[in-house]
Scaffold this active site. Structure first.
Site, PDB file in Angstrom:
ATOM      1  N   ASP A 444       0.827  -1.204   0.000  1.00  0.00           N
ATOM      2  CA  ASP A 444       0.000   0.000   0.000  1.00  0.00           C
ATOM      3  C   ASP A 444       0.865   1.259   0.000  1.00  0.00           C
ATOM      4  OD1 ASP A 444      -2.354   1.472  -0.004  1.00  0.00           O
ATOM      5  OD2 ASP A 444      -3.232   0.375   1.674  1.00  0.00           O
ATOM      6  N   ASP A 512     -10.844   2.002  -3.187  1.00  0.00           N
ATOM      7  CA  ASP A 512     -11.337   1.727  -1.841  1.00  0.00           C
ATOM      8  C   ASP A 512     -12.856   1.713  -1.800  1.00  0.00           C
ATOM      9  OD1 ASP A 512      -8.877   1.414  -0.665  1.00  0.00           O
ATOM     10  OD2 ASP A 512      -8.800   3.411   0.240  1.00  0.00           O
TER      11      ASP A 512
END
Length: 689
Positions: A444, A512
């Site tokens: 990430d 997301d």
């Protein structure tokens, strides 16, 4: 295929359906000749003898016709190459020679001690271009070094397509007429960005399946820029490369060199759908590692637990995940250091002793015993001020001396351009992957560059480029040392998706935003350039608590996520037995159609603009359609779906209904039409008989 004229000054690269031609004049001016339908070398040579037009001194005959416009001389377009020394600025190059090795063409130029090599390679119908700059003279500064300039044929009424967005709403397709001047997209954030994907397409009258489309895609995971210019004489040229502006990329001392990222171009006469399928095939064949191996169904713990995790709790989720057919179990944020919130622990990549007293190995082995692979989440490029790493090395971050720093998400960016930082991360991550049977890493990157300084460094701007190459180096080394480990690129969702990172990861986290209706538009835009084989998509809880609180059926959520690499991210501990049983049926169905979705040809049957939308995948004699009813007015009829890419002489059996279809295949989607505004979804499978 590469062909070269007898005089060695005209070059022709050809793929299955297209050709790309360029020519060097007697004055060492490298001109673009042709990009479009396949032609013969004789055709390219005929184009090469056409004289340049004459202009008044307010314009240049080279503008919009050069293969790689440099700064300096009789040129007024945006330069692809801008170089500065203490004495002068610009380039006055001369041609040295051409070289060919396999399918790669190299054209070598020199300007004093600076050697400039233009690289070309045809892969399928995709032209890969990049540039190498090798300094054999005095120190110089690269202000700008684009990977390529693309020249389009003379046409009227060009239309520009691009993918724009923001966090939670990435990859939205936008199309508009191209006007005079420049359209510039890019990122000045240190990563690819949520705001634009590094891809553009241009057409004049293309539809989804008909008409010419020109596309360009940049393989770079840092700051970047693509400029589309319609010049005063209506010619169109596209330049692009690393770095957002011209303030400086690198300083090259004598003996140093720089290689730009690849800027790839594609011509297709099959409309936007044909262009997409060509891009997808190119990435599966030449970019994405192990693309012939289907990606497993995964479960990720983040939305179920967030930071509140324990070995016992993860074991419970693992049992439930295995029971519904999940193949890869991923522990997300919260397993390491003092990471009980986003305020601490980043940088300390050792398991939290309170949560995992014996490390990750017991949980990983337990997950393996359940028949699943085991994965973890990391964010190696970041550090919390509240961490052992920062307390030991506060100088390892990007920062500006004497300036107030920014702590987005309570974290700072490590300066990967430093050799010691890169080696620290290599040792920690290599040790972590050696400490337990880990099969997958979700990598990430949750904040942009904001204080990109490097006190004490003579040329601090280099960190913008060197950070990306350090990231690539880390991923390359880890993949070589741990060939069984798969990697996913994530950046707060879709903030780092490009051909560069896709060459080093197995899939990307698309957004997301896991709302299944929102995802249809995101996935539609993503599919313009990237294949479903790389697109991770999750089924999460309903109502969607993270963004919009919209309620949707488990059926709609699964069919939406089945359009890519299927994942589950809901709290399985709270799902009912009925929901778990239904989920197991959807997972089993996905495994049946997975080869088609991840390796088949994609046809976008109806875009997600409200009402009915659908996509189709074709592989061999099988096809599958995923259809969604997004909204419906009372009494509105829903048309049957006309399928594409099938053999018009064959018969196909619908596995859901048993119906036999011949010739032009029209299938009914089975979506409910009796409920106004209801969300519904369907899967339709056909097999050639």
């Amino acid at each position: 295929m590469l062909e070269i004229s007898d005089n060695g000054r005209t070059w022709l690269l050809s793929g299955p359906t297209s050709s790309y031609a360029l020519h060097l004049t007697d004055g060492d001016e490298l001109l673009h000749l042709h990009w479009g339908p396949r032609i013969a070398l004789a055709d390219a040579e005929a184009l090469a003898v056409r004289p340049l037009p004459e202009y008044w001194p307010f314009e240049s005959p080279l503008d919009g016709r050069e293969e790689y416009p440099v700064e300096g001389g009789p040129r007024f377009v945006r330069p692809a190459l801008s170089v500065r020394t203490d004495e002068r600025r610009g380039t006055e190059w001369s041609f040295e020679r051409h070289e060919s090795e396999g399918d790669e063409l190299r054209l070598r130029f020199c300007d004093g001690g600076l050697n400039v090599t233009l690289h070309y390679r045809m892969r399928g119908d995709v032209v890969e271009r990049w540039v190498t700059l090798d300094n054999r003279g005095t120190d110089l500064e690269l202000l700008r070094a684009d990977s390529a300039a693309w020249t389009l044929p003379d046409r009227e009424g060009w239309r520009l397509s691009q993918l724009h967005g923001r966090w939670g709403a990435e990859s939205r397709l936008a199309q508009a007429p191209l006007t005079y001047g420049e359209k510039v997209i890019g990122s000045r954030r240190g990563h690819t960005g949520h705001q634009h994907l590094p891809w553009v397409a241009l057409d004049t009258d293309a539809t989804e399946e008909r008409g010419e489309v020109y596309g360009c895609a940049l393989g770079w995971s840092g700051s970047w820029r693509i400029a589309v210019a319609q010049l005063p004489d209506a010619r169109v040229q596209v330049t692009g490369g690393a770095g957002y502006d011209d303030s400086g990329l690198l300083r090259l001392a004598a003996g140093e060199s720089f290689t730009t990222p690849v800027f790839a171009g594609l011509w297709s006469d099959g409309g936007f759908g044909g262009a997409s399928r060509a891009w997808h095939a190119y990435q599966r064949a030449y970019v994405i590692p192990d693309a012939d191996r289907d990606r497993p169904v995964l479960f990720n713990s983040w939305e179920a637990t967030e930071f509140d995790i324990s070995e016992e709790q993860q074991s419970l989720l693992a049992r439930r995940a295995a029971a519904i057919g999940v193949e890869l179990f991923v522990v997300d944020d919260g397993w390491f250091g003092t990471r009980t919130s986003d305020r601490a622990g980043l940088g300390d990549w050792t398991p939290n002793p309170d949560r995992f007293p014996s490390g990750l190995k017991p949980l990983a082995e337990y997950v393996h015993a359940l028949g699943m692979q085991f994965g973890i989440w990391v964010e190696p490029e970041m550090v919390n001020p509240d961490s052992e790493l920062y307390r030991a090395h506060p100088d390892w971050i990007q920062y500006q001396s004497g300036r107030k720093r920014t702590e987005f998400r309570n974290q700072l960016v490590l300066n990967l351009a430093r050799d010691d930082v890169r080696e620290y991360l290599w040792e920690r991550l290599d040790g972590l992957l050696s400490s337990a049977p880990i099969d997958y890493v979700k990598w990430d990157f949750n904040r942009c560059f904001s204080d990109a300084g490097w006190p004490g460094e003579a040329y601090p701007q280099r960190l913008w480029v060197d950070h990306v190459y350090a990231l690539y180096d880390l991923l390359d080394r880890l993949r070589a040392a741990h060939p069984g480990v798969a990697f996913e690129s994530c950046s707060g969702g879709g903030g780092r998706i490009d051909l560069g990172v896709l060459g080093r990861t197995d899939q990307v986290w698309t957004s997301d935003n896991t709302d299944p209706l929102d995802r249809l538009a995101i996935q539609h835009g993503f599919s313009q350039i990237h294949p479903a084989r790389a697109m991770a998509a999750w089924v999460t809880d309903s109502p969607n608590a993270m963004l919009n609180h919209r309620a949707s059926s488990l059926r709609f959520r699964f069919v939406s996520a089945m359009a890519g690499v299927l994942g589950v991210g809901g709290d399985l501990a709270q799902w009912t037995e009925e929901e778990l049983a239904e989920a197991g049926e959807w997972v089993a169905l996905y495994k049946e159609i997975r080869p088609l979705v991840q390796r088949g040809d994609l046809y976008r049957l109806r875009p997600p603009r409200g009402g009915l939308s659908a996509v189709q995948y074709v592989l061999g004699g099988e096809t599958v359609v995923l259809a969604w009813l997004q909204a419906q007015s009372y009494g509105e009829p829903l048309p049957a779906l006309g399928l594409r890419g099938l053999d018009p002489t064959a018969a196909y059996e619908c596995l859901e209904t048993g119906e036999i279809h011949r010739g032009a295949v029209l299938v009914h989607h089975g979506l409910r039409t009796d409920l106004k505004g209801d969300l519904d979804a369907a899967v339709i499978r056909l097999r050639r008989i």
